[in-house]
Design an enzyme around this catalytic site. Sequence first.
Site, PDB file in Angstrom:
ATOM      1  N   TYR A 160      58.662  32.760  41.111  1.00  0.00           N
ATOM      2  CA  TYR A 160      57.566  33.454  41.804  1.00  0.00           C
ATOM      3  C   TYR A 160      57.285  32.792  43.144  1.00  0.00           C
ATOM      4  O   TYR A 160      57.191  33.453  44.184  1.00  0.00           O
ATOM      5  CB  TYR A 160      56.322  33.415  40.918  1.00  0.00           C
ATOM      6  CG  TYR A 160      55.104  34.085  41.517  1.00  0.00           C
ATOM      7  CD1 TYR A 160      54.985  35.481  41.502  1.00  0.00           C
ATOM      8  CD2 TYR A 160      54.071  33.341  42.083  1.00  0.00           C
ATOM      9  CE1 TYR A 160      53.873  36.102  42.034  1.00  0.00           C
ATOM     10  CE2 TYR A 160      52.952  33.956  42.618  1.00  0.00           C
ATOM     11  CZ  TYR A 160      52.858  35.331  42.592  1.00  0.00           C
ATOM     12  OH  TYR A 160      51.749  35.949  43.123  1.00  0.00           O
ATOM     13  N   ILE A 202      43.071  35.542  41.819  1.00  0.00           N
ATOM     14  CA  ILE A 202      42.319  36.790  41.875  1.00  0.00           C
ATOM     15  C   ILE A 202      42.294  37.409  40.473  1.00  0.00           C
ATOM     16  O   ILE A 202      43.344  37.515  39.824  1.00  0.00           O
ATOM     17  CB  ILE A 202      42.981  37.791  42.868  1.00  0.00           C
ATOM     18  CG1 ILE A 202      43.316  37.108  44.212  1.00  0.00           C
ATOM     19  CG2 ILE A 202      42.086  39.012  43.071  1.00  0.00           C
ATOM     20  CD1 ILE A 202      42.162  36.519  44.972  1.00  0.00           C
TER      21      ILE A 202
HETATM   22  N1  LIG Z   1      46.219  37.959  40.941  1.00  0.00           N
HETATM   23  C1  LIG Z   1      46.476  36.849  41.592  1.00  0.00           C
HETATM   24  O1  LIG Z   1      45.907  35.778  41.271  1.00  0.00           O
HETATM   25  C2  LIG Z   1      47.437  36.836  42.753  1.00  0.00           C
HETATM   26  C3  LIG Z   1      47.483  35.685  43.549  1.00  0.00           C
HETATM   27  C4  LIG Z   1      48.349  35.655  44.648  1.00  0.00           C
HETATM   28  C5  LIG Z   1      49.136  36.757  44.953  1.00  0.00           C
HETATM   29  N2  LIG Z   1      49.071  37.855  44.146  1.00  0.00           N
HETATM   30  C6  LIG Z   1      49.919  38.994  44.532  1.00  0.00           C
HETATM   31  O2  LIG Z   1      49.120  40.125  44.754  1.00  0.00           O
HETATM   32  C7  LIG Z   1      49.895  41.322  44.511  1.00  0.00           C
HETATM   33  C8  LIG Z   1      49.102  42.249  43.611  1.00  0.00           C
HETATM   34  O3  LIG Z   1      48.953  41.633  42.355  1.00  0.00           O
HETATM   35  P1  LIG Z   1      47.723  41.904  41.373  1.00  0.00           P
HETATM   36  O4  LIG Z   1      47.019  40.629  41.215  1.00  0.00           O
HETATM   37  O5  LIG Z   1      46.975  43.116  41.809  1.00  0.00           O
HETATM   38  O6  LIG Z   1      48.564  42.160  40.031  1.00  0.00           O
HETATM   39  P2  LIG Z   1      48.638  43.409  39.025  1.00  0.00           P
HETATM   40  O7  LIG Z   1      49.599  42.982  37.984  1.00  0.00           O
HETATM   41  O8  LIG Z   1      47.270  43.796  38.645  1.00  0.00           O
HETATM   42  O9  LIG Z   1      49.243  44.572  39.917  1.00  0.00           O
HETATM   43  C9  LIG Z   1      50.593  44.665  40.262  1.00  0.00           C
HETATM   44  C10 LIG Z   1      50.997  46.119  40.291  1.00  0.00           C
HETATM   45  O10 LIG Z   1      52.381  46.190  40.667  1.00  0.00           O
HETATM   46  C11 LIG Z   1      52.998  47.172  39.848  1.00  0.00           C
HETATM   47  N3  LIG Z   1      54.437  46.929  39.766  1.00  0.00           N
HETATM   48  C12 LIG Z   1      55.089  45.973  39.042  1.00  0.00           C
HETATM   49  N4  LIG Z   1      56.408  46.096  39.203  1.00  0.00           N
HETATM   50  C13 LIG Z   1      56.613  47.141  40.052  1.00  0.00           C
HETATM   51  C14 LIG Z   1      57.767  47.761  40.588  1.00  0.00           C
HETATM   52  N5  LIG Z   1      59.012  47.351  40.290  1.00  0.00           N
HETATM   53  N6  LIG Z   1      57.601  48.821  41.448  1.00  0.00           N
HETATM   54  C15 LIG Z   1      56.362  49.252  41.741  1.00  0.00           C
HETATM   55  N7  LIG Z   1      55.233  48.733  41.246  1.00  0.00           N
HETATM   56  C16 LIG Z   1      55.361  47.672  40.406  1.00  0.00           C
HETATM   57  C17 LIG Z   1      52.309  47.060  38.502  1.00  0.00           C
HETATM   58  O11 LIG Z   1      52.475  48.241  37.709  1.00  0.00           O
HETATM   59  C18 LIG Z   1      50.857  46.806  38.926  1.00  0.00           C
HETATM   60  O12 LIG Z   1      50.137  48.024  39.067  1.00  0.00           O
HETATM   61  C19 LIG Z   1      51.214  40.841  43.928  1.00  0.00           C
HETATM   62  O13 LIG Z   1      52.204  40.827  44.934  1.00  0.00           O
HETATM   63  C20 LIG Z   1      50.907  39.422  43.475  1.00  0.00           C
HETATM   64  O14 LIG Z   1      52.043  38.607  43.437  1.00  0.00           O
HETATM   65  C21 LIG Z   1      48.244  37.915  43.066  1.00  0.00           C
END
Ligand SMILES: NC(=O)c1ccc[n+]([C@@H]2O[C@H](COP(=O)([O-])OP(=O)(O)OC[C@H]3O[C@@H](n4cnc5c(N)ncnc54)[C@H](O)[C@@H]3O)[C@@H](O)[C@H]2O)c1
Length: 250
Positions: free
Chosen positions: A155, A188
């Site tokens: 990741y 988040i």
């Molecule tokens: N939540 C955290 O703490 C956090 C921290 C840093 C970065 N992020 C990043 O933020 C972004 C959003 O994450 P989130 O926290 O909303 O997570 P989440 O898991 O709630 O949402 C991710 C979404 O991506 C979709 N997804 C997964 N694989 C996919 C694919 N192959 N094609 C299309 N859609 C796909 C999922 O169905 C989901 O709706 C991500 O890139 C994540 O890495 C999250």
Amino acid sequence: MNRLQGKVAIVTGAAGGQGSAEAKLFAAEGAKVVLTDVSEAGVLKVAAEIQELGGEALALVHDVSSEQEWKNVISQTVNHFGALNILVNNAGIYAIEGIEDTSLEVWEKLQEINTRSVFLGMKYAIPEMRKAGGGSIINVSSIFGIIGSGRATAYTATKGAIRSLSKTVAVELAKDEIRVNSIHPGIIATPMIKTLLEDPVQLKLRVEATPLPRLGKPEDIAYGALFLASDESSFVTGTELIIDGGYSAR
Ligand SMILES: NC(=O)c1ccc[n+]([C@@H]2O[C@H](COP(=O)([O-])OP(=O)(O)OC[C@H]3O[C@@H](n4cnc5c(N)ncnc54)[C@H](O)[C@@H]3O)[C@@H](O)[C@H]2O)c1
């Protein structure tokens, strides 16, 4: 209210978490929003919520690792809404394992969904943004694209790649008025960190390590994305917007 009036935006991974918050906020600010995700039920639900509030939304099933599906999403966006101005490469997946426990399969899957997706999304959005006279691309990295996480090997590598990819494309495309920036969320509260949310001990440690002592909300990220998407940031490109309550500043 109208910070994105008249603009057309694609938000990937918009079925929940941060992507749905971004899609809803962009629509509330006047954008026509294309919501994409592998979860058809999820994007249909969020798009319906936007439409019920009077916003314009199109839901598309989309695997962001597929080149053909990116071509379809871009052409359907332009056919439906007439242009493309904003792309939020938000979709992503997580894997917690450290280096010795990371299989090659997991490594490659994360490269495909987290990094290849950003490359493909930008590659196919750029010609349409050029036709529109410019645009804004927002690539969602992580604080672990800047600092080490001490685990989550695959990741962390994908998020670091997104940071440098964003900067080099920003420099290349500035002449076309296409801006490219990365967002670096801290912890988040979304389904992605379900395991952490269910572990009160670990959760307490993370919150205590955050100078502003709480978890981030999807809306905290959406407001940062709104700024980068809008013309308010017209002199901002190649930058990294950290939204983490001060976690990485310690
Ligand atoms: N939540 C955290 O703490 C956090 C921290 C840093 C970065 N992020 C990043 O933020 C972004 C959003 O994450 P989130 O926290 O909303 O997570 P989440 O898991 O709630 O949402 C991710 C979404 O991506 C979709 N997804 C997964 N694989 C996919 C694919 N192959 N094609 C299309 N859609 C796909 C999922 O169905 C989901 O709706 C991500 O890139 C994540 O890495 C999250």
